[in-house]
Design a protein around this motif. Structure first.
Motif, PDB file in Angstrom:
ATOM      1  N   THR A 104     -19.504 -22.681  27.924  1.00 26.14           N
ATOM      2  CA  THR A 104     -19.152 -22.935  26.531  1.00 26.14           C
ATOM      3  C   THR A 104     -19.231 -21.619  25.774  1.00 26.14           C
ATOM      4  N   LYS A 105     -18.263 -21.370  24.922  1.00 22.67           N
ATOM      5  CA  LYS A 105     -18.217 -20.097  24.198  1.00 22.67           C
ATOM      6  C   LYS A 105     -19.036 -20.131  22.914  1.00 22.67           C
ATOM      7  N   VAL A 106     -19.552 -21.314  22.587  1.00 19.82           N
ATOM      8  CA  VAL A 106     -20.407 -21.472  21.410  1.00 19.82           C
ATOM      9  C   VAL A 106     -21.653 -22.240  21.836  1.00 19.82           C
ATOM     10  N   GLU A 107     -22.815 -21.765  21.425  1.00 21.65           N
ATOM     11  CA  GLU A 107     -24.078 -22.431  21.736  1.00 21.65           C
ATOM     12  C   GLU A 107     -24.781 -22.847  20.445  1.00 21.65           C
ATOM     13  N   ILE A 108     -25.416 -23.998  20.486  1.00 26.75           N
ATOM     14  CA  ILE A 108     -26.207 -24.463  19.344  1.00 26.75           C
ATOM     15  C   ILE A 108     -27.612 -23.892  19.457  1.00 26.75           C
ATOM     16  N   PHE A 109     -28.054 -23.223  18.395  1.00 28.98           N
ATOM     17  CA  PHE A 109     -29.399 -22.667  18.357  1.00 28.98           C
ATOM     18  C   PHE A 109     -30.317 -23.646  17.649  1.00 28.98           C
ATOM     19  N   ASN A 110     -31.316 -24.107  18.383  1.00 30.95           N
ATOM     20  CA  ASN A 110     -32.222 -25.119  17.880  1.00 30.95           C
ATOM     21  C   ASN A 110     -33.646 -24.734  18.247  1.00 30.95           C
ATOM     22  N   GLY A 111     -34.615 -25.496  17.781  1.00 34.89           N
ATOM     23  CA  GLY A 111     -35.992 -25.251  18.147  1.00 34.89           C
ATOM     24  C   GLY A 111     -36.432 -23.845  17.793  1.00 34.89           C
ATOM     25  N   ILE A 112     -36.928 -23.104  18.775  1.00 30.06           N
ATOM     26  CA  ILE A 112     -37.425 -21.755  18.548  1.00 30.06           C
ATOM     27  C   ILE A 112     -36.309 -20.781  18.170  1.00 30.06           C
ATOM     28  N   LEU A 113     -35.052 -21.168  18.383  1.00 30.27           N
ATOM     29  CA  LEU A 113     -33.916 -20.318  18.009  1.00 30.27           C
ATOM     30  C   LEU A 113     -33.289 -20.715  16.678  1.00 30.27           C
ATOM     31  N   SER A 114     -33.835 -21.714  16.024  1.00 32.34           N
ATOM     32  CA  SER A 114     -33.279 -22.178  14.757  1.00 32.34           C
ATOM     33  C   SER A 114     -33.496 -21.149  13.648  1.00 32.34           C
ATOM     34  N   ASN A 115     -32.554 -21.109  12.686  1.00 38.24           N
ATOM     35  CA  ASN A 115     -32.750 -20.258  11.506  1.00 38.24           C
ATOM     36  C   ASN A 115     -33.148 -21.085  10.284  1.00 38.24           C
ATOM     37  N   ASN A 116     -33.642 -22.286  10.548  1.00 40.18           N
ATOM     38  CA  ASN A 116     -34.086 -23.188   9.492  1.00 40.18           C
ATOM     39  C   ASN A 116     -35.595 -23.041   9.339  1.00 40.18           C
ATOM     40  N   ILE A 117     -36.043 -22.584   8.192  1.00 38.87           N
ATOM     41  CA  ILE A 117     -37.460 -22.298   7.985  1.00 38.87           C
ATOM     42  C   ILE A 117     -38.332 -23.536   8.133  1.00 38.87           C
ATOM     43  N   SER A 118     -37.802 -24.695   7.805  1.00 37.70           N
ATOM     44  CA  SER A 118     -38.599 -25.919   7.926  1.00 37.70           C
ATOM     45  C   SER A 118     -38.756 -26.347   9.381  1.00 37.70           C
ATOM     46  N   GLN A 119     -37.817 -25.961  10.244  1.00 38.86           N
ATOM     47  CA  GLN A 119     -37.875 -26.312  11.657  1.00 38.86           C
ATOM     48  C   GLN A 119     -38.485 -25.215  12.521  1.00 38.86           C
ATOM     49  N   ASN A 120     -38.524 -23.997  11.989  1.00 36.40           N
ATOM     50  CA  ASN A 120     -38.953 -22.854  12.799  1.00 36.40           C
ATOM     51  C   ASN A 120     -39.590 -21.798  11.893  1.00 36.40           C
ATOM     52  N   PRO A 121     -40.699 -22.142  11.231  1.00 35.28           N
ATOM     53  CA  PRO A 121     -41.232 -21.303  10.160  1.00 35.28           C
ATOM     54  C   PRO A 121     -41.663 -19.903  10.576  1.00 35.28           C
ATOM     55  N   ASP A 122     -42.049 -19.687  11.810  1.00 38.32           N
ATOM     56  CA  ASP A 122     -42.551 -18.373  12.211  1.00 38.32           C
ATOM     57  C   ASP A 122     -41.470 -17.430  12.718  1.00 38.32           C
ATOM     58  N   PHE A 123     -40.358 -17.954  13.206  1.00 41.70           N
ATOM     59  CA  PHE A 123     -39.354 -17.102  13.853  1.00 41.70           C
ATOM     60  C   PHE A 123     -37.938 -17.303  13.300  1.00 41.70           C
ATOM     61  N   TYR A 124     -37.790 -18.065  12.234  1.00 40.64           N
ATOM     62  CA  TYR A 124     -36.463 -18.470  11.758  1.00 40.64           C
ATOM     63  C   TYR A 124     -35.580 -17.295  11.363  1.00 40.64           C
ATOM     64  N   ASN A 125     -36.172 -16.191  10.883  1.00 39.96           N
ATOM     65  CA  ASN A 125     -35.359 -15.073  10.388  1.00 39.96           C
ATOM     66  C   ASN A 125     -35.395 -13.864  11.314  1.00 39.96           C
ATOM     67  N   TRP A 126     -35.829 -14.072  12.549  1.00 44.73           N
ATOM     68  CA  TRP A 126     -35.783 -13.004  13.548  1.00 44.73           C
ATOM     69  C   TRP A 126     -34.375 -12.899  14.138  1.00 44.73           C
ATOM     70  N   ASN A 127     -34.089 -11.774  14.786  1.00 48.57           N
ATOM     71  CA  ASN A 127     -32.908 -11.696  15.645  1.00 48.57           C
ATOM     72  C   ASN A 127     -33.172 -12.586  16.849  1.00 48.57           C
ATOM     73  N   ARG A 128     -32.270 -13.548  17.096  1.00 46.23           N
ATOM     74  CA  ARG A 128     -32.496 -14.526  18.156  1.00 46.23           C
ATOM     75  C   ARG A 128     -31.347 -14.452  19.171  1.00 46.23           C
ATOM     76  N   ILE A 129     -31.727 -14.235  20.430  1.00 43.93           N
ATOM     77  CA  ILE A 129     -30.745 -13.987  21.487  1.00 43.93           C
ATOM     78  C   ILE A 129     -30.917 -15.011  22.600  1.00 43.93           C
ATOM     79  N   LYS A 130     -29.815 -15.558  23.069  1.00 43.04           N
ATOM     80  CA  LYS A 130     -29.842 -16.415  24.251  1.00 43.04           C
ATOM     81  C   LYS A 130     -29.080 -15.722  25.366  1.00 43.04           C
TER      82      LYS A 130
END
Length: 404
Positions: A104-130
């Motif tokens: 798949t050319k598009v991946e959904i980022f969820n959990g520890i890769l989420s950019n939602n502060i309420s779902q991932n308060p400690d890492f939401y605004n980091w550079n996140r790579i899969k």
């Protein structure tokens, strides 16, 4: 006038961007963060000899950090099993597990890769790579198969290096904080590459590692056969993995190949490490503890699909598996001053990638902490975090996501 300026800027970005234009596809749809694929540059892949099983270019997905997290990085290895013989690897090379052509050319980022502060308060605004998985040996092989008819590249180690070198000029070289993570076969890759990861980053960077569902056990199956050891030995030999295993480990153990197993490797890892696992990992239940070869008549079939149907003797076998895991982790639990753990009594596999198990109202809890809270407390040293759950069926917060 404003619209014209915006369009020209986008056009220039598309022309000049050094990465694949798919990486610009980064937006929310139906409240989901969808991230486009970035291919490793052909020149970088060629320089390292970094190719998927079928010879296609490796790839990853990158979601840029922002604000206070702009200099911080999470790299997450994708999981997806292994191949340990020519036939299974050839089959895999024609799927998304062995070729970026089928991914798949598009991946959904969820959990520890989420950019939602309420779902991932400690890492939401980091550079996140899969990091996409296409080698079949937890990013650890360095070999090639060519019989004149079929050609396959076993280059997981080179894929790992090529992706790192692709990311360094994009900001990874200046990382202030970094977390190497992965799930399942990707969780095993985290054990294998944790110390190596630190060598690419600044000396003053805070670098740590997290394995999710990657603590694959070196134990006999219910028929007292070393099914998992045989499987991984064949994989290591076929894909040229042994040369890339931890040298301190391989020089210590009588059988160097055992260093592929986390329980034998863990004591040699110097980088701070967090182990997230269930005590009844359903992948290990299906493939290590009770593989099909050890259960030819299928008395375990119902138990593996629905724990409530297990017989008392089967439940005892599961409790013994839990005890074996705890014994393998005992030294780390007692003596590691920088390590963290979250071992719950759920029947699941991989818990950091989904919002429902990472941080939600009904996420699994151990000692009143969710997985996200436990990992965050450990990484930022807010609390000593070594949580081990009571035996099944004591934890009613488990979602018991079976099968896997």
């Amino acid at each position: 006038m404003i619209i014209l300026k915006f369009n020209v800027s986008i056009l220039l970005l598309l022309i000049c961007a050094p990465w694949n234009v798919h990486s610009l596809y980064n937006h929310r749809k139906n409240n989901r963060l969808e991230i486009g694929m970035t291919m490793v540059k052909n020149t970088t892949a060629k320089a390292f000899g970094a190719y998927c099983l079928d010879g296609s270019l490796p790839a990853y997905h990158i979601s840029r950090g922002f604000g206070s997290g702009a200099s911080n990085w999470i790299l997450q290895f994708e999981g997806g099993g292994w191949c340990n013989d020519v036939e299974s690897c050839l089959g895999r090379s024609n799927t998304r597990r062995g070729s970026t052509h089928y991914m798949t050319k598009v991946e959904i980022f969820n959990g520890i890769l989420s950019n939602n502060i309420s779902q991932n308060p400690d890492f939401y605004n980091w550079n996140r790579i899969k990091l996409r998985y296409c080698d079949g040996a937890s990013f650890a092989g360095n070999s090639k198969f060519d019989n004149g008819t079929s050609l396959m590249y076993f280059r997981g180690q080179k894929i790992w290096q090529a992706i790192i070198f692709d990311l360094l000029p994009k900001g990874l070289a200046n990382a202030e904080k970094a977390l190497l993570s992965g799930c399942s076969a990707g969780g095993l890759a985290t054990f294998l590459h944790c110390d190596n990861f630190t060598k690419f980053l600044p000396r003053n960077a805070t670098v740590k590692c997290l394995s999710d569902a990657g603590f694959f056990m070196d134990i006999p199956d219910i028929a007292n056969e070393n099914t998992s050891r045989t499987f991984y030995n064949n994989l290591i030999t076929l894909q040229g993995v042994e040369q890339n295993l931890d040298k301190n480990c391989t020089s210590t153990l009588e059988d160097p190949k055992l260093c592929f197993f986390p329980q034998h490797l863990l004591g040699f890892i110097k980088t701070p490490f967090f182990i997230l696992n269930t005590a009844y990992d359903v992948y290990q239940l299906n493939h290590i503890l009770v593989p099909p070869s050890a259960d030819p008549r299928g008395p375990w079939n119902h138990c593996k699909l629905n724990i409530s149907t297990c017989t008392p003797s089967q439940i005892q076998t599961l409790q013994d598996f839990r005890e074996n895991m705890f014994e393998a982790l005992y030294s780390f639990y007692k003596h590691s001053t920088s390590g963290g753990m979250f071992i719950n009594s759920c029947f699941a596999h991989c818990q950091s990638e989904g919002w429902n198990t990472w941080l939600a109202e009904d996420s699994p809890i151990v000692h009143n902490k969710t997985i996200a809270e436990a990992v965050g407390d450990w990484y930022f040293e807010r609390n000593v975090t070594k949580l081990m759950d009571c035996p099944y069926p004591c934890n009613n917060s488990c979602q018991n996501l079976i099968p896997a």
